[in-house]
Design an enzyme around this catalytic site. Structure first.
Site, short mmCIF file in Angstrom:
data_model
loop_
_atom_site.label_atom_id
_atom_site.label_comp_id
_atom_site.label_asym_id
_atom_site.label_seq_id
_atom_site.Cartn_x
_atom_site.Cartn_y
_atom_site.Cartn_z
N GLU A 20 17.97 47.84 -19.00
CA GLU A 20 16.55 47.50 -19.15
C GLU A 20 15.80 48.38 -18.15
O GLU A 20 15.62 48.01 -17.00
CB GLU A 20 16.29 46.02 -18.86
CG GLU A 20 14.83 45.64 -19.10
CD GLU A 20 14.36 44.45 -18.26
OE1 GLU A 20 13.26 43.95 -18.54
OE2 GLU A 20 15.07 44.05 -17.33
N ASP A 26 19.70 44.04 -15.77
CA ASP A 26 18.30 43.62 -15.63
C ASP A 26 17.58 44.49 -14.61
O ASP A 26 18.13 44.89 -13.59
CB ASP A 26 18.27 42.16 -15.19
CG ASP A 26 16.86 41.63 -14.99
OD1 ASP A 26 16.13 41.56 -15.99
OD2 ASP A 26 16.51 41.30 -13.85
#
Length: 754
Positions: free
Chosen positions: A484, A431
């Protein structure tokens, strides 16, 4: 008789024990040889009487120099082969002596590797471990806190009183204590006294299980006690690169996929009802599903849809549901909201039995400030940077790991290995990588510190990500490591030995934003934005991209996918089907968020479950059917996935028909004559005889049409396929004259025989 100077020293040490200021309790407690005799000293706060049992004899322990310090004289070296009998408040019990265990748990090699940042299995030493040593059963505790003045184990075992069980400080800032009276299921924390005298109660950073929120204690849990049956899956996974296979991912949040009525109790293996974990105040009378219930309901659902993988939003323990799991406090523990670690292992095991891989969201970029967590762990900035200009995300209210510290990197890298080794997961999605790479991420001028070269790159974070990916693929060559990363940072998916970050997939955030922007436009005006739908191909082969329509795009007022689309309901459904079909035919692996597979209408709400009632309506069943068939087609047609990262696998036929908002292209498999022709019509206009060039004459079977009646469309199409005509167009001498349904994507395959 012990000399006066010795008595004064003992009294001083006892006072330090009472005040929780002793970092070396073994110096005074346990077996000691003094003046030609063996002495047992035990520390038992609030005890009325203490005796020592040794070789079938009982020796009375006298209180010496302090009311809670007791001493017994034995005729020979007892080692650890004795017990203490404690009477307190009229209750008597017998236990082994915590300070009879004097050997170091974490040896020199372990300490050296940890200090280097290279102990990839550090969880086997740190934390709470159920062990049997010298015929004693108990729990060994081990924690890193170099700046602490003293640390005690607190829990139900000692009424959460830090005066009872002080830990022993070892070299390298390691603290240890063997607790022979503790067992599996016991709750505990570390009570840490800082050099300034402040006291913090901390959950175990390496704990394998924690209490259900809002409680935040750690729980003693066995580690290696699960019988896996997925050896063939793991062997097959690690035998070849997974990115050269079809990957279609169902991203989901376990706590908001489906809820259950609190009236329907979950029964454990013993038939006993488990206390329900409430879903949220917004929907009273509902509870979260357990890992076993998710095993029975979620896995068949995902298999029926045809997805290859499930991606779980963070399941590491976290205190606040509203963080979606991205503010982690228990890095080594699956959240107890849904059950036990072994129940989660069974979930993964069953996924593998059904041919489904498991990807976890992993959050090494930041951590919350909760008092029981990593923040200011031992009274100093241990895990985080001390300077908020590099150690804090003020907009998020979280802290940033100090990646320059070896032990901190070790904590994170070993955590990555832990999830693959102990839970057999198949991949991670890291993330917020951009927030790690840039020192000025979401920071105005003056609130960030340049690196040693004067730039904004976070060099320490780059090295950490490279180390993490290198170690991951060293141990698990078939793993997926997905970034990401929302900027144009170069070489994200290039190997670390080439200077890359070492991921093997990257979310294509540019494609996602362009496509959503494009589809939100009224179809009549899309002719002026053709570049949005074609631009991604210009950079598609710079990285190994995954196309993702994620949870971030269906919250905070952005609307769910269906309601991003313009027009009436018919157009919304048709646009949604067209976007999803275009996504499945565009180069790159696939990820969609739960609810998109049937046209969820409401924004995702972490406190609620999905709108399953919508499946009572045909258009929503149609979108679900579309996803089912797209996944089946995708896996059966190598042209759609085999050359995702090779320019050979894609070729435009025509991307310039702006006035009609039509594009056409081919997807090709390597070293074969297999290819697919894809034609997309992004307006509500129907074209009755639209011509495109194709490389080979013959019959082209229409193998997919997003406007089919099975999907809720108008069922306009090409009657199963078309023969080519002799017509020169798009630099080809053969052409297909096609009917293009409104707001649709059609797929054709050349047939050697009609």
């Amino acid at each position: 008789m012990i000399e006066t100077i010795q008595a004064d020293w003992i009294k001083s040490e006892a006072i330090n024990l009472e005040n929780c200021c002793n970092d070396n309790p073994l110096k005074i407690l346990g077996p000691h040889f003094y003046e030609e005799q063996w002495v047992i000293r035990v520390w038992v706060p609030e005890a009325d009487e203490v005796k020592v049992n040794f070789k079938d004899k009982t020796y009375k322990a006298e209180s010496i120099n302090h009311k809670w310090l007791f001493e017994a004289i034995l005729p020979e070296n007892p080692n650890s082969n004795y017990e203490i009998n404690i009477s307190r408040g009229g209750i008597t019990h017998t236990q082994h002596d915590p300070w009879s265990y004097r050997e170091e748990w974490m040896g020199e090699v372990d300490r050296h590797l940890f200090a280097e940042g290279n102990h990839h299995h550090i969880w086997e030493k740190m934390g709470a471990h159920l062990i049997e040593d010298k015929n004693q059963k108990g729990v060994m505790f081990c924690i890193w806190a170099p700046n602490a003045k003293s640390i005690s184990i607190i829990g139900d075992i000692n009424s959460w009183d830090g005066r009872h069980n002080p830990m022993q400080k070892r070299l390298g800032g390691i603290w240890e204590l063997f607790m022979p009276m503790m067992k599996e299921g016991d709750k505990y924390k570390y009570e840490i006294r800082t050099q300034q005298g402040h006291i913090y109660e901390k959950a175990d950073p390496y704990g394998f299980l924690h209490e259900v929120r809002p409680q935040n204690g750690s729980i003693v849990s066995k580690l290696k006690n699960f019988n896996w049956s997925d050896s063939s899956w793991i062997s097959n996974r690690d035998s070849s690169s997974q990115i050269n296979k079809p990957i279609s991912v169902y991203e989901m949040h376990l706590g908001s996929w489906l809820h259950e009525s609190t009236d329907n109790k979950y029964l454990d293996d013993n038939g006993e009802p488990r206390d329900p974990v409430p879903a949220a105040d917004l929907k009273p009378g509902t509870r979260l599903l357990t890992y076993p219930e998710l095993t029975k309901k979620l896995i068949p659902y995902v298999k029926e849809r045809g997805f290859t993988h499930i991606e779980l939003m963070p399941i590491s323990e976290h205190p606040f549901d509203g963080s979606w799991g991205y503010q982690v406090t228990g890095w080594y523990a699956p959240t107890s909201r849904f059950g036990t670690p072994n129940e989660f292992r069974e979930f993964v095991n069953k996924c593998h039995e059904e041919g489904i891989g498991v990807i976890l969201d992993w959050v090494p970029g930041h951590f919350p400030k909760d008092k029981h967590g990593l923040a200011f762990f031992d009274g100093c900035h241990l895990y985080e940077h001390g300077d908020s200009r590099i150690g804090e995300h003020k907009e998020w209210g979280t802290l940033i790991f100090n990646y320059s510290r070896n032990e901190v990197r070790n904590f994170l890298v070993a955590n990555l290995v832990y999830w693959f080794e102990e839970f057999h997961i198949d991949g991670i999605r890291v993330d917020a990588v951009a927030s790690m790479l840039y020192r000025d991420y979401l920071r105005p001028d003056g609130e960030w510190i340049p690196n040693e070269n004067g730039g904004n790159e976070n060099i320490e974070a780059v090295k950490f990500l490279q180390q993490a990916n290198h170690v991951l693929f060293q141990h698990f060559p078939g793993a997926l490591s997905i970034a990401e990363e929302s900027t144009t940072w170069p070489m994200v998916t290039k190997p670390t030995d080439m200077g890359g970050l070492g991921f093997n997939l990257k979310w294509n955030m540019g494609w996602m934003h362009d496509m959503l922007d494009y589809f939100e436009i009224d179809p009549w005006f899309r002719q002026f934005h053709q570049n949005s739908v074609t631009f991604s191909i210009t950079y598609n082969y710079t990285e190994n991209f995954m196309l993702a329509l994620s949870h971030d795009e269906v919250v905070h007022g952005k609307s769910h996918l269906l309601h991003k689309m313009p027009g009436d309901d018919w157009k919304k459904y048709a646009n949604t089907r067209a976007l999803l079909t275009y996504m499945w035919t565009h180069p790159g692996k696939k990820t969609i968020f739960m609810g998109m597979e049937f046209g969820q209408r409401q924004e995702w709400n972490v406190w609620d479950d999905l709108q399953w009632e919508l499946l009572e309506f045909e258009p929503h069943r149609g979108i679900r059917n579309l996803i089912d068939d797209l996944n089946k087609l995708y896996k059966n047609e190598p042209a759609l996935w085999k050359n995702d990262f090779d320019p050979y696998g894609f070729q435009w036929i025509d991307c310039n028909d702006k006035s009609n908002s039509v594009i056409s292209f081919m997807r090709r498999e390597s070293d074969t004559n297999e290819w697919l022709v894809i034609v997309a019509n992004f307006t509500p206009n129907t074209h009755g005889s639209y011509k495109i060039g194709v490389p080979v004459e013959g019959f082209y079977k229409e193998i997919f049409n997003s406007d089919g009646s099975r999907y809720g469309g108008s069922n306009k199409g090409n009657m199963g396929g078309k023969d080519t005509i002799n017509y020169n167009i798009h630099d080809y001498q053969n052409a297909l004259e096609l009917a293009l349904p409104p707001l649709s994507v059609s797929i054709f395959k050349h047939q050697s025989e009609k």
